[in-house]
Design a protein around this motif. Structure first.
Motif, PDB file in Angstrom:
ATOM      1  N   PRO A  78       0.830  -1.215   0.000  1.00 54.25           N
ATOM      2  CA  PRO A  78       0.000   0.000   0.000  1.00 54.25           C
ATOM      3  C   PRO A  78       0.863   1.263   0.000  1.00 54.25           C
ATOM      4  O   PRO A  78       2.023   1.246   0.453  1.00 54.25           O
ATOM      5  CB  PRO A  78      -0.786  -0.115   1.318  1.00 54.25           C
ATOM      6  CG  PRO A  78      -0.683  -1.558   1.715  1.00 54.25           C
ATOM      7  CD  PRO A  78       0.640  -2.027   1.205  1.00 54.25           C
ATOM      8  N   LEU A  85       0.440   3.906   5.798  1.00 53.53           N
ATOM      9  CA  LEU A  85      -0.007   2.904   4.841  1.00 53.53           C
ATOM     10  C   LEU A  85      -1.517   3.032   4.676  1.00 53.53           C
ATOM     11  O   LEU A  85      -2.257   2.953   5.668  1.00 53.53           O
ATOM     12  CB  LEU A  85       0.326   1.491   5.325  1.00 53.53           C
ATOM     13  CG  LEU A  85       1.791   1.167   5.609  1.00 53.53           C
ATOM     14  CD1 LEU A  85       1.922  -0.267   6.112  1.00 53.53           C
ATOM     15  CD2 LEU A  85       2.649   1.374   4.366  1.00 53.53           C
ATOM     16  N   TYR A  87      -3.969   1.168   4.231  1.00 55.73           N
ATOM     17  CA  TYR A  87      -3.899  -0.290   4.326  1.00 55.73           C
ATOM     18  C   TYR A  87      -5.063  -1.028   3.673  1.00 55.73           C
ATOM     19  O   TYR A  87      -4.858  -2.036   2.995  1.00 55.73           O
ATOM     20  CB  TYR A  87      -3.780  -0.700   5.790  1.00 55.73           C
ATOM     21  CG  TYR A  87      -3.417  -2.156   5.968  1.00 55.73           C
ATOM     22  CD1 TYR A  87      -2.105  -2.587   5.759  1.00 55.73           C
ATOM     23  CD2 TYR A  87      -4.370  -3.103   6.312  1.00 55.73           C
ATOM     24  CE1 TYR A  87      -1.764  -3.931   5.898  1.00 55.73           C
ATOM     25  CE2 TYR A  87      -4.037  -4.442   6.455  1.00 55.73           C
ATOM     26  CZ  TYR A  87      -2.734  -4.851   6.253  1.00 55.73           C
ATOM     27  OH  TYR A  87      -2.405  -6.170   6.382  1.00 55.73           O
ATOM     28  N   TRP A  89      -7.534   0.551   1.604  1.00 52.94           N
ATOM     29  CA  TRP A  89      -7.803   1.187   0.309  1.00 52.94           C
ATOM     30  C   TRP A  89      -6.888   0.650  -0.789  1.00 52.94           C
ATOM     31  O   TRP A  89      -7.334   0.361  -1.911  1.00 52.94           O
ATOM     32  CB  TRP A  89      -7.637   2.697   0.459  1.00 52.94           C
ATOM     33  CG  TRP A  89      -7.825   3.542  -0.754  1.00 52.94           C
ATOM     34  CD1 TRP A  89      -6.872   4.278  -1.392  1.00 52.94           C
ATOM     35  CD2 TRP A  89      -9.046   3.790  -1.465  1.00 52.94           C
ATOM     36  NE1 TRP A  89      -7.404   4.955  -2.448  1.00 52.94           N
ATOM     37  CE2 TRP A  89      -8.746   4.675  -2.518  1.00 52.94           C
ATOM     38  CE3 TRP A  89     -10.355   3.339  -1.310  1.00 52.94           C
ATOM     39  CZ2 TRP A  89      -9.713   5.121  -3.418  1.00 52.94           C
ATOM     40  CZ3 TRP A  89     -11.321   3.795  -2.222  1.00 52.94           C
ATOM     41  CH2 TRP A  89     -10.998   4.673  -3.248  1.00 52.94           C
ATOM     42  N   GLU A  90      -5.604   0.520  -0.476  1.00 50.34           N
ATOM     43  CA  GLU A  90      -4.624   0.067  -1.465  1.00 50.34           C
ATOM     44  C   GLU A  90      -3.968  -1.262  -1.054  1.00 50.34           C
ATOM     45  O   GLU A  90      -2.890  -1.587  -1.522  1.00 50.34           O
ATOM     46  CB  GLU A  90      -3.547   1.141  -1.665  1.00 50.34           C
ATOM     47  CG  GLU A  90      -4.110   2.399  -2.298  1.00 50.34           C
ATOM     48  CD  GLU A  90      -3.133   3.562  -2.375  1.00 50.34           C
ATOM     49  OE1 GLU A  90      -3.413   4.521  -3.130  1.00 50.34           O
ATOM     50  OE2 GLU A  90      -2.103   3.537  -1.664  1.00 50.34           O
ATOM     51  N   GLY A  91      -4.675  -2.003  -0.181  1.00 45.35           N
ATOM     52  CA  GLY A  91      -4.145  -3.274   0.287  1.00 45.35           C
ATOM     53  C   GLY A  91      -5.196  -4.354   0.341  1.00 45.35           C
ATOM     54  O   GLY A  91      -5.360  -5.138  -0.598  1.00 45.35           O
ATOM     55  N   VAL A 107      -1.055  -8.846   1.460  1.00 45.35           N
ATOM     56  CA  VAL A 107      -0.845  -7.436   1.801  1.00 45.35           C
ATOM     57  C   VAL A 107       0.311  -7.327   2.799  1.00 45.35           C
ATOM     58  O   VAL A 107       0.321  -8.009   3.825  1.00 45.35           O
ATOM     59  CB  VAL A 107      -2.111  -6.825   2.414  1.00 45.35           C
ATOM     60  CG1 VAL A 107      -1.918  -5.319   2.631  1.00 45.35           C
ATOM     61  CG2 VAL A 107      -3.326  -7.086   1.521  1.00 45.35           C
ATOM     62  N   ALA A 281      -6.912   3.989  -6.476  1.00 45.75           N
ATOM     63  CA  ALA A 281      -7.057   2.566  -6.137  1.00 45.75           C
ATOM     64  C   ALA A 281      -7.783   1.815  -7.254  1.00 45.75           C
ATOM     65  O   ALA A 281      -7.349   1.842  -8.402  1.00 45.75           O
ATOM     66  CB  ALA A 281      -7.738   2.396  -4.793  1.00 45.75           C
TER      67      ALA A 281
END
Length: 304
Positions: A78, A85, A87, A89-91, A107, A281
């Protein structure tokens, strides 16, 4: 008695079919470059989960059903400017989306540079990234994945970290601690989403550079972590994604990396959308932007 038996069977089924597992990257007393301090990890939940001051890095594993599994896996970094992070949203959201296509999503909660709790803090994210790739590769059988089909995916500063892993995978930045560390840290492919790539340029994301290297970088550090300058013929095949109107991390970051890949005969795909800004994202709010994952899946299927 029947009720007890039902509850026992139900509990067993939940355990067997649970889709996520959190695994420490390192044994607690063997975290490289770690300094014992009063610094505490922080989790802030607003519209997304933001994690900062990571002390004990982990991987969180999301697996598709065995029947749907392609054997491919993505180790996800992320973004957050090397300060936090993003975390979920992008994980986590990305991992779950990948599962819908039969791809394992892992992740990484990696450590962010800290002068308080680390030594040589500019190396720490790469240390955790190398370890994450090796650890996942060591558990390929348990995760039902092909050890030769493990990619690295990163968003924004996480994209910088993924591109650092893709260009510095054989750089020795920590002392091996177990059998996993004997495995290659080279990703089999890269997916870089609106990535930070270059430092000390007009297109640099200064926040990421300063958070990683400090305001007065060590000699050679800017060159070392300007990853377009570190591409070689052994850099993994790469999928790049950016928006033209990104004012935080200009599209030139993806362009210079793509150019370096082409010059080194590395297979590469570059997708630049006219709008989207930064940090979109999955891009689900935009009917055009949200098509990018399908482009990625098609590209992944084309890999040999």
């Amino acid at each position: 008695m029947k009720k007890l038996i039902f509850l026992t069977v139900f509990a067993m089924s939940v355990n067997v079919f649970s889709q996520d597992t959190i695994i420490p990257l390192w044994p607690k007393d063997k975290i490289p470059n770690h300094v014992v301090s009063d610094e505490k990890e922080e989790h802030v939940i607003e519209d997304i989960l933001r994690i900062s001051k990571v002390q004990e890095p982990t991987i969180e594993v999301y697996l598709p059903s065995k029947k749907n599994a392609t054997g491919q896996a993505m180790v996800i970094f992320p973004g957050g400017g090397y300060r936090i992070l993003a975390y979920d949203w992008e994980g986590v959201d990305i991992a779950k989306f990948l599962n819908s296509k039969g791809i394992a999503g892992i992740v990484v909660k990696y450590r962010l540079p800290s002068v308080v709790s680390q030594t040589n803090q500019e190396d720490v994210p790469l240390i955790d990234a190398q370890r994450a790739l090796r650890l996942v590769r060591s558990k390929a059988e348990a995760f039902n994945i092909d050890p030769n089909k493990i990619g690295a995916m990163g968003f924004s500063a996480g994209g910088h970290l993924a591109s650092t892993l893709g260009t510095h995978f054989d750089e020795k930045v920590y002392t091996p601690i177990d059998e996993a560390d004997k495995l290659s840290a080279r990703p089999d492919f890269l997916t870089l989403c609106y990535p930070v790539i270059t430092f000390n340029q007009s297109s640099t994301h200064k926040g990421s550079q300063n958070n990683l290297l400090g305001n007065n970088p060590k000699p050679g550090a800017v060159e070392r972590f300007s990853n377009e300058k570190q591409v070689s013929a052994n850099t993994p095949p790469t999928f790049l994604l950016h928006a033209t109107d990104d004012t935080s991390v200009p599209v030139e970051n993806s362009l210079v990396f793509y150019k370096a890949l082409v010059e080194n005969n590395v297979p590469a795909a570059l997708h630049v959308f006219p709008t989207g800004g930064h940090g979109f994202a999955l891009g689900l709010q935009d009917p055009y932007l949200r098509t990018w994952p399908e482009l990625l899946f098609g590209w992944m299927e084309s890999l040999k």
